[in-house]
Design a protein around this motif. Structure first.
Motif, PDB file in Angstrom:
ATOM      1  N   GLN A   1       1.196  12.585  -8.800  1.00 11.70           N
ATOM      2  CA  GLN A   1       0.220  13.665  -8.615  1.00 11.70           C
ATOM      3  C   GLN A   1       0.856  14.988  -8.190  1.00 11.70           C
ATOM      4  N   PHE A   2       1.936  14.922  -7.413  1.00  8.94           N
ATOM      5  CA  PHE A   2       2.565  16.146  -6.924  1.00  8.94           C
ATOM      6  C   PHE A   2       3.851  16.485  -7.676  1.00  8.94           C
ATOM      7  N   SER A   3       4.120  15.748  -8.754  1.00 11.54           N
ATOM      8  CA  SER A   3       5.307  15.981  -9.591  1.00 11.54           C
ATOM      9  C   SER A   3       6.592  16.041  -8.767  1.00 11.54           C
ATOM     10  N   VAL A   4       6.786  14.996  -7.974  1.00 12.35           N
ATOM     11  CA  VAL A   4       7.961  14.882  -7.118  1.00 12.35           C
ATOM     12  C   VAL A   4       8.761  13.666  -7.575  1.00 12.35           C
ATOM     13  N   ASN A   5      10.078  13.766  -7.527  1.00 11.53           N
ATOM     14  CA  ASN A   5      10.931  12.640  -7.865  1.00 11.53           C
ATOM     15  C   ASN A   5      10.592  11.475  -6.939  1.00 11.53           C
ATOM     16  N   ARG A   6      10.298  10.307  -7.503  1.00  9.59           N
ATOM     17  CA  ARG A   6       9.865   9.150  -6.713  1.00  9.59           C
ATOM     18  C   ARG A   6      10.889   8.765  -5.654  1.00  9.59           C
TER      19      ARG A   6
ATOM     20  N   VAL B   1       0.847  -1.205   0.000  1.00 11.87           N
ATOM     21  CA  VAL B   1       0.000   0.000   0.000  1.00 11.87           C
ATOM     22  C   VAL B   1       0.874   1.245   0.000  1.00 11.87           C
ATOM     23  N   LEU B   2       1.893   1.257   0.843  1.00  9.28           N
ATOM     24  CA  LEU B   2       2.782   2.413   0.937  1.00  9.28           C
ATOM     25  C   LEU B   2       3.502   2.668  -0.387  1.00  9.28           C
TER      26      LEU B   2
ATOM     27  N   GLU C   1      -9.027  15.128   7.142  1.00  5.97           N
ATOM     28  CA  GLU C   1      -8.350  16.190   7.891  1.00  5.97           C
ATOM     29  C   GLU C   1      -7.294  15.639   8.829  1.00  5.97           C
ATOM     30  N   LYS C   2      -7.442  14.383   9.247  1.00  2.00           N
ATOM     31  CA  LYS C   2      -6.484  13.770  10.173  1.00  2.00           C
ATOM     32  C   LYS C   2      -5.283  13.171   9.458  1.00  2.00           C
ATOM     33  N   ILE C   3      -5.359  13.031   8.138  1.00  2.00           N
ATOM     34  CA  ILE C   3      -4.251  12.461   7.371  1.00  2.00           C
ATOM     35  C   ILE C   3      -3.254  13.568   7.048  1.00  2.00           C
ATOM     36  N   GLN C   4      -2.104  13.481   7.693  1.00  2.00           N
ATOM     37  CA  GLN C   4      -1.072  14.498   7.508  1.00  2.00           C
ATOM     38  C   GLN C   4       0.108  13.994   6.678  1.00  2.00           C
ATOM     39  N   THR C   5       0.412  12.698   6.815  1.00  2.00           N
ATOM     40  CA  THR C   5       1.602  12.131   6.168  1.00  2.00           C
ATOM     41  C   THR C   5       1.209  10.965   5.253  1.00  2.00           C
ATOM     42  N   ILE C   6       2.145  10.543   4.453  1.00  2.00           N
ATOM     43  CA  ILE C   6       1.917   9.403   3.571  1.00  2.00           C
ATOM     44  C   ILE C   6       1.705   8.137   4.401  1.00  2.00           C
ATOM     45  N   ASP C   7       2.455   7.970   5.492  1.00  2.00           N
ATOM     46  CA  ASP C   7       2.247   6.824   6.390  1.00  2.00           C
ATOM     47  C   ASP C   7       0.824   6.795   6.929  1.00  2.00           C
ATOM     48  N   GLU C   8       0.312   7.954   7.329  1.00  2.00           N
ATOM     49  CA  GLU C   8      -1.053   8.015   7.855  1.00  2.00           C
ATOM     50  C   GLU C   8      -2.066   7.663   6.772  1.00  2.00           C
TER      51      GLU C   8
ATOM     52  N   CYS D   1       3.052   6.030  -2.517  1.00  2.00           N
ATOM     53  CA  CYS D   1       4.240   6.840  -2.858  1.00  2.00           C
ATOM     54  C   CYS D   1       4.310   7.076  -4.362  1.00  2.00           C
ATOM     55  N   ASP D   2       3.994   6.048  -5.144  1.00  2.00           N
ATOM     56  CA  ASP D   2       3.956   6.220  -6.601  1.00  2.00           C
ATOM     57  C   ASP D   2       2.900   7.252  -6.996  1.00  2.00           C
ATOM     58  N   MET D   3       1.735   7.173  -6.348  1.00  2.00           N
ATOM     59  CA  MET D   3       0.658   8.128  -6.643  1.00  2.00           C
ATOM     60  C   MET D   3       1.081   9.549  -6.289  1.00  2.00           C
ATOM     61  N   VAL D   4       1.710   9.706  -5.137  1.00  2.00           N
ATOM     62  CA  VAL D   4       2.164  11.031  -4.688  1.00  2.00           C
ATOM     63  C   VAL D   4       3.192  11.599  -5.662  1.00  2.00           C
ATOM     64  N   ALA D   5       4.151  10.773  -6.059  1.00  2.00           N
ATOM     65  CA  ALA D   5       5.180  11.234  -6.995  1.00  2.00           C
ATOM     66  C   ALA D   5       4.537  11.733  -8.281  1.00  2.00           C
TER      67      ALA D   5
END
Length: 82
Positions: free
Chosen positions: A17-22, A6-7, A63-70, A11-15
């Motif tokens: 969607q937010f245009s960040v180096n994986r 899942v993580l 609103e409680k989700i702050q980090t990718i781990d969360e 992380c792939d989705m975040v990279a």
């Protein structure tokens, strides 16, 4: 799915969607502080999570989700097992 699977997927989705180096994306990243996500960015990401994992994420829960781990922990606890 395991938490690691899942993580990795989140992380792939975040990279993407937010245009960040994986290579720079990990579970400790904070959406607002580290990714500069505004409310629209975050809502779009939450919708992506719902679509990808079959999880219903209420506004209060989001609103409680702050980090990718969360985000991964929430998905594991609430998603359909795909």
């Amino acid at each position: 799915m395991t938490k690691e699977e899942v993580l990795t997927k989140i992380c792939d989705m975040v990279a993407d969607q937010f245009s960040v180096n994986r290579d720079k994306v990990n579970g400790k990243l904070n959406f607002q502080n580290d990714l500069d996500a505004d409310s629209i960015d975050f809502v779009e990401f939450v919708l992506s999570l719902e679509n990808e994992f079959g999880a219903e994420i209420s506004d209060e829960a989001a609103e409680k989700i702050q980090t990718i781990d969360e985000a991964a922990d929430f998905v594991i606890a609430n998603a359909d097992n795909k």
